[in-house]
Design an enzyme around this catalytic site. Structure first.
Site, short mmCIF file in Angstrom:
data_model
loop_
_atom_site.label_atom_id
_atom_site.label_comp_id
_atom_site.label_asym_id
_atom_site.label_seq_id
_atom_site.Cartn_x
_atom_site.Cartn_y
_atom_site.Cartn_z
N TYR A 175 0.82 -1.21 0.00
CA TYR A 175 0.00 0.00 0.00
C TYR A 175 0.85 1.27 0.00
O TYR A 175 0.38 2.33 0.33
CB TYR A 175 -0.94 0.01 1.22
CG TYR A 175 -2.05 -1.02 1.17
CD1 TYR A 175 -2.10 -1.99 0.19
CD2 TYR A 175 -3.06 -1.01 2.12
CE1 TYR A 175 -3.11 -2.94 0.16
CE2 TYR A 175 -4.08 -1.94 2.10
CZ TYR A 175 -4.09 -2.92 1.12
OH TYR A 175 -5.10 -3.86 1.10
N LYS B 143 4.45 -14.49 4.37
CA LYS B 143 4.54 -15.47 3.27
C LYS B 143 6.01 -15.57 2.89
O LYS B 143 6.39 -15.38 1.72
CB LYS B 143 3.65 -14.98 2.11
CG LYS B 143 3.48 -15.99 1.00
CD LYS B 143 2.56 -17.14 1.34
CE LYS B 143 2.44 -18.10 0.17
NZ LYS B 143 1.81 -19.37 0.53
N ASP C 64 -1.79 -18.07 3.95
CA ASP C 64 -2.85 -18.95 3.43
C ASP C 64 -3.35 -19.90 4.51
O ASP C 64 -4.55 -20.07 4.72
CB ASP C 64 -2.38 -19.70 2.17
CG ASP C 64 -0.95 -20.19 2.28
OD1 ASP C 64 -0.23 -19.76 3.20
OD2 ASP C 64 -0.54 -21.02 1.44
N ASP D 175 -4.99 -6.19 6.22
CA ASP D 175 -6.25 -5.62 5.74
C ASP D 175 -7.27 -6.75 5.54
O ASP D 175 -8.42 -6.67 5.99
CB ASP D 175 -5.97 -4.90 4.41
CG ASP D 175 -7.10 -3.97 4.01
OD1 ASP D 175 -8.04 -3.80 4.80
OD2 ASP D 175 -7.04 -3.42 2.89
#
Ligand code: NAD
Length: 346
Positions: free
Chosen positions: A124, A173, A206, A230
């Site tokens: 972002y 991740k 995930d 988010d």
């Protein structure tokens, strides 16, 4: 002495729900002096910007604010005011608790977790461009810095200590995004060593999404980067009953802004229809931040009992399709009055 707080009523349903929160906060007996400043779509014509300098000045001066949702103007070259506020005031930690309230609007009645999201950088950062003239490919730069990662992970551990929480879960991740994810992972692992009394664990994003749907009770404080945070914070709001009851805050060093998770829901503006609880509980977070723990407990209990009793609840907690305990819906002001009455009685 009164706490001086910047109050931004906001757009759409913002003025109704912030008015409710002010009434409930004042019912606790804690003294506030509200400095009301306007931002958002409603000031663009007059000020030429949705974020006038006076709003930033007020927040910088008072170091604490309560904010209604703001409508993000479509087109016109305006940035999201919410993103601008975070970046200009370095409100780097987005904090969103998700607690099941009386088992309402959720499959679970025992969720009590908090998502702490880094709110200033990563995907972002706003560094985006077309790769070629034909606009056949676009690129967004994912910037993760050691400094911001250290700040957010430290914030999460400090929050866990202050709120007497048992565990921090770092989400990333790093197996695929070896540099950005790897940096965040390294910082979290290192920071965890300074907080031996708090349990630490890691999850890949995930797997985390799946675990949260299956066993949300296993989680306590979750800390992660901007985009993952988010998504996870909305997922958790849904798990704990939905937008009408989901509070939040964006916090920096010695500065904090409290606001509901939901947006300005323009179609309901001025209809006295929406749920004030998300903003009232954002006020409850503000009371805790100020150290007014007893007042915060009274607000929480008043909200909880009002929802459990279901005599005065808004449509999202009342109508079939939204709840499995349907009742006649009340207005925003009737629900607020009930909560005020209970706060005064405790
Ligand atoms: P929204 O949250 O405003 O509304 C989505 C739906 O959720 C509504 O139609 C309504 O059914 C429900 N809802 C929202 N708040 C509720 C409440 N308090 N009680 C009961 N039901 C409620 O999301 P949107 O329609 O995607 O966005 C509308 C505007 O709000 C956009 O301009 C968006 O940019 C802005 N927005 C602002 C913020 C913020 O200021 N923090 C956050 C999200 C969206």
């Amino acid at each position: 002495m009164a706490y001086k707080v910047t109050l931004i009523p906001g757009d759409g349903i913002g003025p109704e729900v912030t008015d409710s929160a002010v009434k409930v906060l004042e019912a606790t007996g804690v003294s506030f002096e509200w400095e009301i400043v306007e931002a958002g779509q409603k000031v663009i014509e007059k000020e030429g910007t949705p974020l006038p300098e006076s709003v930033l000045e007020s927040l910088k001066r008072n170091r604490i604010g309560l904010k209604g949702p703001l409508t993000t103007p479509i087109g016109g070259g305006f940035r999201s005011v919410n993103v601008a506020l975070r970046q200009m005031l370095d409100l780097y930690a987005s904090v969103r608790p998700a607690r099941s309230i009386a088992g309402e609007g959720t499959l679970y009645s025992d969720i009590d977790l908090v998502v702490v999201r880094e709110a200033t950088e990563e995907l972002y950062s706003g560094v985006e461009h077309w790769v070629d003239r034909d606009h056949s490919a676009a690129e967004t730069i994912d910037i993760v810095t050691r400094k911001a990662s250290e700040k957010i992970v430290k914030f999460a551990f400090e929050y866990a200590v202050k709120e007497k929480r048992r565990k921090v879960t770092a989400v990333h991740k790093a197996n695929i995004m070896k540099y950005t994810g790897g940096l965040f992972q390294e910082v979290a692992q290192k920071m965890a060593k300074s907080y031996p009394s708090i349990q630490f664990e890691e999850r890949l994003i995930d797997n985390m999404a799946m675990q949260l749907v299956k066993k949300p009770q296993d989680y306590d404080v979750i800390v992660t980067t901007n985009l993952f945070g988010d998504i996870l914070s909305d997922l958790c709001s849904g798990l704990a009953g939905g937008l009408g009851i989901a509070p939040g805050a964006i916090i920096g060093d010695g500065i904090a802004l409290f606001e509901p998770v939901h947006g300005s829901a323009p179609k309901y503006a001025g209809k006295d229809k929406v749920n004030p609880v998300a903003t009232i509980l954002s006020g409850e977070m503000m009371l805790k931040y100020l150290g007014e723990r007893r007042a915060a407990e009274r607000v929480w209990k008043a909200v909880y009992d009002t929802i459990r009793e279901k005599k005065h609840v808004t449509y999202d907690l009342a109508l079939p399709g939204y709840t499995n305990r349907p009742v006649e819906p009340s207005t925003c002001s009737a629900m607020t009055n009930e909560i005020v009455k209970k706060v005064e009685a405790f």
